[in-house]
Write an enzyme that holds these catalytic residues in place. Sequence first.
Site, PDB file in Angstrom:
ATOM      1  N   ASN A   9       3.503   0.472  -0.544  1.00 41.00           N
ATOM      2  CA  ASN A   9       2.299   0.241   0.259  1.00 41.00           C
ATOM      3  C   ASN A   9       2.688   0.535   1.699  1.00 41.00           C
ATOM      4  OD1 ASN A   9       0.061  -0.687   1.583  1.00 41.00           O
ATOM      5  ND2 ASN A   9       0.337  -2.846   1.037  1.00 41.00           N
ATOM      6  N   LYS A  11       0.879   0.743   4.227  1.00 37.64           N
ATOM      7  CA  LYS A  11       0.017   0.063   5.210  1.00 37.64           C
ATOM      8  C   LYS A  11      -0.389   1.049   6.309  1.00 37.64           C
ATOM      9  CE  LYS A  11       2.076  -4.251   3.823  1.00 37.64           C
ATOM     10  NZ  LYS A  11       2.443  -5.615   4.147  1.00 37.64           N
ATOM     11  N   HIS A  96      -5.626  -6.894  -1.104  1.00 39.86           N
ATOM     12  CA  HIS A  96      -4.395  -7.264  -0.391  1.00 39.86           C
ATOM     13  C   HIS A  96      -4.715  -8.389   0.597  1.00 39.86           C
ATOM     14  CE1 HIS A  96      -0.899  -7.082   2.163  1.00 39.86           C
ATOM     15  NE2 HIS A  96      -0.297  -6.411   1.209  1.00 39.86           N
ATOM     16  N   GLU A  98      -3.839  -8.926   3.521  1.00 42.10           N
ATOM     17  CA  GLU A  98      -4.178  -8.487   4.881  1.00 42.10           C
ATOM     18  C   GLU A  98      -5.643  -8.084   4.964  1.00 42.10           C
ATOM     19  OE1 GLU A  98      -0.978  -5.653   5.247  1.00 42.10           O
ATOM     20  OE2 GLU A  98       0.445  -7.309   5.291  1.00 42.10           O
ATOM     21  N   GLU A 168       1.441 -11.548  -4.582  1.00 42.49           N
ATOM     22  CA  GLU A 168       2.140 -11.459  -3.302  1.00 42.49           C
ATOM     23  C   GLU A 168       1.910 -12.734  -2.499  1.00 42.49           C
ATOM     24  OE1 GLU A 168       2.697  -7.056  -2.055  1.00 42.49           O
ATOM     25  OE2 GLU A 168       0.739  -7.722  -1.400  1.00 42.49           O
ATOM     26  N   GLY A 174       6.304  -9.217   4.603  1.00 44.84           N
ATOM     27  CA  GLY A 174       6.763  -8.728   5.893  1.00 44.84           C
ATOM     28  C   GLY A 174       7.574  -9.742   6.684  1.00 44.84           C
ATOM     29  N   SER A 214       8.556  -8.843   0.717  1.00 51.34           N
ATOM     30  CA  SER A 214       9.959  -8.677   1.112  1.00 51.34           C
ATOM     31  C   SER A 214      10.867  -8.307  -0.068  1.00 51.34           C
ATOM     32  CB  SER A 214      10.476  -9.920   1.844  1.00 51.34           C
ATOM     33  OG  SER A 214       9.710 -10.139   3.022  1.00 51.34           O
TER      34      SER A 214
HETATM   35  P1  PGA Z   1       6.565  -6.250   2.389  1.00 48.01           P
HETATM   36  O1  PGA Z   1       5.002  -6.050   2.030  1.00 48.01           O
HETATM   37  O2  PGA Z   1       7.347  -5.609   1.261  1.00 48.01           O
HETATM   38  O3  PGA Z   1       6.748  -5.531   3.695  1.00 48.01           O
HETATM   39  O4  PGA Z   1       6.801  -7.709   2.482  1.00 48.01           O
HETATM   40  C1  PGA Z   1       4.545  -6.124   0.706  1.00 48.01           C
HETATM   41  C2  PGA Z   1       3.043  -5.910   0.698  1.00 48.01           C
HETATM   42  O5  PGA Z   1       2.350  -6.477   1.539  1.00 48.01           O
HETATM   43  O6  PGA Z   1       2.518  -5.170  -0.165  1.00 48.01           O
END
Ligand code: PGA
Length: 251
Positions: A9, A11, A96, A98, A168, A174, A214
Site C-alpha cells: 500500500n 499510500k 483503510h 486512514e 490492521e 506506520g 509495521s
Molecule cells: P505500515 O502501513 O506498514 O506503514 O504500518 C500498513 C498500512 O497502513 O496498510
Amino acid sequence: MKKNIVAGNWKMNKTLPEGLALAIELNAALAGAQPNCDVVIGTPFIHLASVAEAIDTNKIGVAAQNCADKESGAYTGEISASMIKSTGAEYVILGHSERREYYGETSEKLNSKVALALANGLTPIYCCGEALEVRNANEQNTYVKNQLEETVFNLSADDFKKIVIAYEPIWAIGTGITASTEQAQEMLAFIRGLIATQFGHEIADETSILYGGSCNAKNAAELFSQPDIDGGLIGGASLNVADFKAIIDAF
Ligand code: PGA
C-alpha cells in the site's frame, strides 16, 4: 484453497515517474522468481494504468487504494470502480483506517464501495482494525466484529468468497509498533471464527486474512508462520524493493 498474499500500500507516496520506476524494479526482481504468495501493489490512482502496462500483471496484481461509492456521474474528483478496472487493476483496498478517519468513510459508504468493486470484477481488500483506546479497553474483538457485521457480513456467501480481509490495528500502522505475533494470530483466528459462524467453515478456511501494521522484512517470517495469518498489507516497507521482496520471500 486460500491464497497467501503480500500486498503493498504505497499510500500518497511517489510521483508518477518514481512509482513507475519502483514497479519496474519490483517486476525485474520477481522476474525469475516463483514466490509462495500472490503479490499486489496498491498505487495512487494516477499510477494505475502506467504501472499495469509496465509490469507482468500475471505476477504482480495492481490495486487502487479507494474507489467511489457511486457508479458514475456528477461526482467531481471521484474515481469509479469501473474506471479502476479499465486500467488493468484487479484489486481495490477499501476501508483503510486512514480513509475512515480522515475522509469520513462510514460503513454505509463502504457497503456501496464494496458492492461496486465486486460488480466491476475488482477484488476488495477490506480493512478493519481498532484504535489504541479500544485495545487498551480490551474491546478490540467487539469493535472488529461490529465493523465486519456492519459491512462485508451483509454480502451473500458467493460475494464474500471474492474478498480479502486485512486486519490492521491503527496503533501499529506506520508507528514501528507491530502487533505481537500472538496478538495478530489471536485476532485473525477470531475473525476466521466470525466468518465461520456467518458463512460456514468451508468459506472461513478459504478466506485470505492479512495482517497489516509495521510489518517488515524482520518480522514477516514469524507473522506469516502463524496458522491464521495469510499474508500482509504493507505500507512503508512496500516503498523499497529490497524490503518488499524480503517480505514476499518470508513465505
Ligand atoms: P505500515 O502501513 O506498514 O506503514 O504500518 C500498513 C498500512 O497502513 O496498510
